[in-house]
Design a protein around this motif. Structure first.
Motif, PDB file in Angstrom:
ATOM      1  N   LEU A  41      -8.466  48.554  24.232  1.00 36.57           N
ATOM      2  CA  LEU A  41      -8.519  47.358  23.388  1.00 36.57           C
ATOM      3  C   LEU A  41      -7.357  47.307  22.393  1.00 36.57           C
ATOM      4  O   LEU A  41      -6.966  46.228  21.946  1.00 36.57           O
ATOM      5  CB  LEU A  41      -9.849  47.310  22.632  1.00 36.57           C
ATOM      6  N   ALA A  42      -6.802  48.487  22.057  1.00 33.91           N
ATOM      7  CA  ALA A  42      -5.644  48.520  21.159  1.00 33.91           C
ATOM      8  C   ALA A  42      -4.418  47.874  21.792  1.00 33.91           C
ATOM      9  O   ALA A  42      -3.468  47.503  21.084  1.00 33.91           O
ATOM     10  CB  ALA A  42      -5.325  49.960  20.764  1.00 33.91           C
ATOM     11  N   GLN A  43      -4.427  47.736  23.138  1.00 32.73           N
ATOM     12  CA  GLN A  43      -3.287  47.122  23.822  1.00 32.73           C
ATOM     13  C   GLN A  43      -3.388  45.603  23.860  1.00 32.73           C
ATOM     14  O   GLN A  43      -2.452  44.929  24.291  1.00 32.73           O
ATOM     15  CB  GLN A  43      -3.160  47.688  25.243  1.00 32.73           C
ATOM     16  N   ILE A  44      -4.536  45.076  23.440  1.00 38.42           N
ATOM     17  CA  ILE A  44      -4.651  43.619  23.249  1.00 38.42           C
ATOM     18  C   ILE A  44      -4.069  43.342  21.875  1.00 38.42           C
ATOM     19  O   ILE A  44      -4.719  43.563  20.851  1.00 38.42           O
ATOM     20  CB  ILE A  44      -6.111  43.160  23.342  1.00 38.42           C
ATOM     21  N   ILE A  45      -2.856  42.887  21.826  1.00 34.88           N
ATOM     22  CA  ILE A  45      -2.115  42.903  20.557  1.00 34.88           C
ATOM     23  C   ILE A  45      -1.364  41.597  20.333  1.00 34.88           C
ATOM     24  O   ILE A  45      -0.805  41.008  21.271  1.00 34.88           O
ATOM     25  CB  ILE A  45      -1.140  44.105  20.540  1.00 34.88           C
ATOM     26  N   ILE A  46      -1.398  41.141  19.085  1.00 37.91           N
ATOM     27  CA  ILE A  46      -0.596  39.994  18.651  1.00 37.91           C
ATOM     28  C   ILE A  46       0.225  40.451  17.447  1.00 37.91           C
ATOM     29  O   ILE A  46      -0.306  40.585  16.343  1.00 37.91           O
ATOM     30  CB  ILE A  46      -1.479  38.791  18.259  1.00 37.91           C
ATOM     31  N   PRO A  47       1.513  40.735  17.626  1.00 38.38           N
ATOM     32  CA  PRO A  47       2.356  41.132  16.488  1.00 38.38           C
ATOM     33  C   PRO A  47       2.526  39.971  15.511  1.00 38.38           C
ATOM     34  O   PRO A  47       2.571  38.799  15.912  1.00 38.38           O
ATOM     35  CB  PRO A  47       3.689  41.499  17.140  1.00 38.38           C
TER      36      PRO A  47
END
Length: 203
Positions: A41-47
């Motif tokens: 889930l940490a790879q679902i990311i919005i910078p």
């Protein structure tokens, strides 16, 4: 209809009972799986361009780890996630790892993951009536916004001091470390509380 409902309650209670009565080795395996879920889930990311703290999905993994594994193994799942990441497993945000990442701008949030899993695990284990949607939603709000964001904001403030030479003012800190995440976190809390209502026995 009653037969279907009874079957659902029986299956739900039976699965939960098996998890609770699992051996420590089996619970350790479940903690590892929950750590893996947090890492995925940490790879679902919005910078976000104005802050080093990105929007991710990993807090959902934190919430459900305490919910399903209880205080002891819920906490262990997040300890495994953090220490494995420090040791080189690339499952921090953006597939990063290492001590430098842990000690970076999100260090306080990592610590908050452990605190949040502990609180949810403790309450859901000790007070079965807390497993309905409304009470669990309230509990998870506290776990998410107090246990995670208070140490998270403190850690971010310290990181900014060491990297920029000054502590940020409170408005800047909130805009960098809290405000952008509120809507998404409310959504994750709602889903996790809904899972509690559906998946966990109430007695």
């Amino acid at each position: 209809m009653n037969i279907n409902i009874d079957s659902y309650y029986y299956m739900r209670d039976n699965i939960f009972d098996k998890v609770q009565k699992a051996s420590n080795v089996e619970k350790l395996a479940m903690a590892v799986l929950m750590a893996c879920l947090t890492g995925i889930l940490a790879q679902i990311i919005i910078p976000l361009p104005w802050t080093p703290v990105p929007i991710t999905g990993q807090t959902f993994g934190v919430l459900v780890s305490g919910l399903f594994l209880g205080k002891r193994f819920g906490v262990l799942s997040q300890v495994i996630y953090i220490f494995a990441g420090i040791l080189g497993v690339s499952w921090f945000a953006e597939m990063s790892s290492g001590l430098s990442v842990f000690l970076g701008s999100t260090c306080g949030y990592f610590i908050g993951f452990i605190l949040a899993a502990a609180l949810i695990g403790y309450i859901s284990e000790k007070y079965t009536e807390s497993r309905n949607f409304k009470k669990m939603f309230g509990l998870m709000l506290v776990a998410n916004f107090a246990c995670i964001y208070i140490p998270g904001l403190i850690g971010l403030s310290i990181w900014l001091y060491f990297t920029q030479g000054a502590f940020p003012d409170i408005i800047t800190l909130i805009m960098m470390g809290l405000a952008p995440f509120i809507i998404g976190d409310l959504f994750k809390v709602g889903i996790a509380a809904g899972i509690s209502k559906v998946a966990l026995p109430k007695e």
